[in-house]
Design a protein around this motif. Structure first.
Motif, PDB file in Angstrom:
ATOM      1  N   SER A 199      21.318  14.579  -8.936  1.00  0.00           N
ATOM      2  CA  SER A 199      20.448  13.421  -9.060  1.00  0.00           C
ATOM      3  C   SER A 199      19.659  13.485 -10.356  1.00  0.00           C
ATOM      4  N   SER A 200      19.415  12.330 -10.922  1.00  0.00           N
ATOM      5  CA  SER A 200      18.661  12.249 -12.173  1.00  0.00           C
ATOM      6  C   SER A 200      17.189  11.913 -11.935  1.00  0.00           C
ATOM      7  N   VAL A 201      16.757  11.840 -10.652  1.00  0.00           N
ATOM      8  CA  VAL A 201      15.363  11.534 -10.328  1.00  0.00           C
ATOM      9  C   VAL A 201      14.660  12.793  -9.852  1.00  0.00           C
ATOM     10  N   ASN A 202      13.359  12.716  -9.674  1.00  0.00           N
ATOM     11  CA  ASN A 202      12.628  13.858  -9.146  1.00  0.00           C
ATOM     12  C   ASN A 202      11.957  13.492  -7.837  1.00  0.00           C
ATOM     13  N   GLY A 203      11.199  14.460  -7.340  1.00  0.00           N
ATOM     14  CA  GLY A 203      10.642  14.314  -5.997  1.00  0.00           C
ATOM     15  C   GLY A 203       9.642  13.199  -5.832  1.00  0.00           C
ATOM     16  N   THR A 204       9.068  12.686  -6.901  1.00  0.00           N
ATOM     17  CA  THR A 204       8.074  11.618  -6.768  1.00  0.00           C
ATOM     18  C   THR A 204       8.683  10.308  -6.293  1.00  0.00           C
ATOM     19  N   ALA A 205      10.042  10.182  -6.384  1.00  0.00           N
ATOM     20  CA  ALA A 205      10.711   8.950  -5.952  1.00  0.00           C
ATOM     21  C   ALA A 205      11.080   8.970  -4.478  1.00  0.00           C
ATOM     22  N   VAL A 206      10.798  10.069  -3.794  1.00  0.00           N
ATOM     23  CA  VAL A 206      11.163  10.179  -2.381  1.00  0.00           C
ATOM     24  C   VAL A 206      10.176   9.394  -1.517  1.00  0.00           C
ATOM     25  N   GLU A 207      10.699   8.685  -0.510  1.00  0.00           N
ATOM     26  CA  GLU A 207       9.882   7.922   0.451  1.00  0.00           C
ATOM     27  C   GLU A 207       9.870   8.667   1.781  1.00  0.00           C
ATOM     28  N   TRP A 208       8.697   8.809   2.381  1.00  0.00           N
ATOM     29  CA  TRP A 208       8.557   9.494   3.666  1.00  0.00           C
ATOM     30  C   TRP A 208       8.277   8.485   4.777  1.00  0.00           C
ATOM     31  N   ASN A 209       8.890   8.737   5.942  1.00  0.00           N
ATOM     32  CA  ASN A 209       8.659   7.933   7.139  1.00  0.00           C
ATOM     33  C   ASN A 209       8.193   8.836   8.278  1.00  0.00           C
ATOM     34  N   PHE A 210       7.325   8.290   9.133  1.00  0.00           N
ATOM     35  CA  PHE A 210       6.870   8.990  10.336  1.00  0.00           C
ATOM     36  C   PHE A 210       7.154   8.069  11.520  1.00  0.00           C
ATOM     37  N   ASN A 211       8.040   8.547  12.387  1.00  0.00           N
ATOM     38  CA  ASN A 211       8.481   7.730  13.533  1.00  0.00           C
ATOM     39  C   ASN A 211       8.937   6.342  13.078  1.00  0.00           C
ATOM     40  N   ASP A 212       9.757   6.373  11.992  1.00  0.00           N
ATOM     41  CA  ASP A 212      10.392   5.194  11.393  1.00  0.00           C
ATOM     42  C   ASP A 212       9.414   4.247  10.726  1.00  0.00           C
ATOM     43  N   ASP A 213       8.127   4.644  10.603  1.00  0.00           N
ATOM     44  CA  ASP A 213       7.166   3.846   9.846  1.00  0.00           C
ATOM     45  C   ASP A 213       6.935   4.490   8.494  1.00  0.00           C
TER      46      ASP A 213
END
Length: 387
Positions: free
Chosen positions: A291-305
């Motif tokens: 991947s050419s991106v870093n960890g700041t582009a990751v989206e987190w979900n909690f119980n699908d929210d």
């Protein structure tokens, strides 16, 4: 007696009147004297024919008043002439000549008074034949060979023999297959022919032999050969099946793995963790090397929210950080309200985590807890309860 004195030269067949005076009675007398000398006209039209290895025939024009002739000859390197005289015909054959030698020939006219002077005599040059074996033909080659050919043409040239004056009276050409002459292939050709066409029995390793000959000598050195392989017809090439266009391999964005236990999970497959109330729990999502991106582009979900930035700021105990290798979600003060399903997403990929409170029954896999870090205090509590 009568005495006469001559103070001039006489030409042949001239008539001269001589007046003689004497002391007797004053009588004068006239005497006619006929004087002869060799012909003064040189021989012309000298030619040679029927030149062989050791002889040549000389012909010439007759000279008026000549009654005989002398034929002389010598090589180009000699100074003295060999002569044959008392010849009464205008044709003479010279014998005893050397092979392949250049000669000069001359003819003098004569009569009873002698022969014409050597000065200004016409000469003719000729060369006797060469009876050495001819040399092999030059530039022998196979012309336009094709696969599975039934006929083939061989060509050559006679340049070297022509330049050296060697006599070629005939040429033979034949084909050999496996050191054996192909039946019916032998051809006898004229000395000026420079090609031969052969019918071949089929594919094979052929040798084409061309020999030069004369009727005076023979030599193995007169042979020229050229080899050529006639192959079977090549089968048409098998067309390659049409391959579907290669689809580019999708670039992998996430790696769902436990670095401490060296366990690799399928994307989207949940990993099970336990949390101790009041403790700190860290969940890590690793970025693929592709991947050419870093960890700041990751989206987190909690119980699908989705846990967007605003929610994270307002939700006590959640914090997210990222670098080029991973994205980390930290629950600083774990409580029962934090248990549930957590998902990190990048592009269309995701890694899932299921957190339960310690002591709570849960259906988990037969694997050790993930390396998504639990604090040392949490591990110690687990150990104490097991004891």
């Amino acid at each position: 007696g009568i005495n006469a004195e001559y103070g001039k030269d006489f030409r042949a067949s001239d008539t001269h009147s001589v007046v003689c005076s004497g002391s007797w009675l004053g009588v004068s007398s006239e005497q006619v004297i006929n004087v002869n000398e060799p012909p003064t006209t040189p021989v012309s039209g000298i030619a040679t024919s029927a030149v062989g290895f050791n002889d040549a025939t000389v012909t010439f024009n007759a000279v008026e008043d000549a009654t005989k002739y002398t034929v002389g000859w010598k090589t180009s390197t000699e100074s003295d002439w060999t002569e044959s005289d008392e010849i009464t015909d205008t044709t003479y054959t010279i014998t005893g000549l050397l092979v392949a030698t250049e000669y000069h020939v001359r003819v003098k006219a004569g009569d009873s008074a002698g022969y014409h002077d050597d000065v200004a005599l016409e000469q003719q040059t000729f060369t006797t034949m060469d009876n050495r074996p001819p040399k092999p033909v030059d530039n022998i080659s196979v012309g336009s060979p094709e696969y599975n050919a039934t006929t083939i043409t061989v060509t050559w040239s006679m340049g070297e023999n022509t330049a050296e004056g060697l006599i070629v009276t005939s040429i033979t050409a034949k084909v050999e297959l496996n050191n054996t002459e192909v039946e019916g292939s032998l051809q006898t050709l004229g000395s000026d022919e420079t090609e031969a066409t052969f019918t071949l029995p089929g594919p094979g390793n052929y040798v084409f032999v061309v020999s030069t000959h004369n009727e005076y000598s023979a030599s193995e050195d007169t042979v020229a050969v050229v080899a050529h392989t006639v192959e079977k017809t090549r089968p048409p090439p098998t067309p390659k099946p049409t391959q579907p266009p290669t689809q580019p391999k999708p670039t992998k964005a996430l790696e769902c793995r436990d670095p401490n236990l060296d366990i690799q999970y399928e994307t989207g497959e949940p990993q099970y963790l336990e949390g101790m109330p009041g403790d700190s729990v860290t969940i890590e999502c690793f970025i693929s090397n592709e991947s050419s991106v870093n960890g700041t582009a990751v989206e987190w979900n909690f119980n699908d929210d989705a846990l967007n930035n605003e929610q994270l700021q307002n939700q006590e105990g959640f914090s997210v950080s990222g670098d080029e290798n991973k994205s980390s979600l930290v629950i600083s003060n774990y409580a029962d309200s934090h248990k549930g399903k957590y998902t990190c997403k990048l592009n269309s990929e995701s890694c899932s985590f299921q957190i339960t409170s310690i002591g709570q029954s849960v259906d988990v896999r037969d694997s050790a807890p993930s390396s998504f870090a639990l604090s040392g205090f949490l591990v110690l509590v687990v150990l104490l309860r097991l004891l």
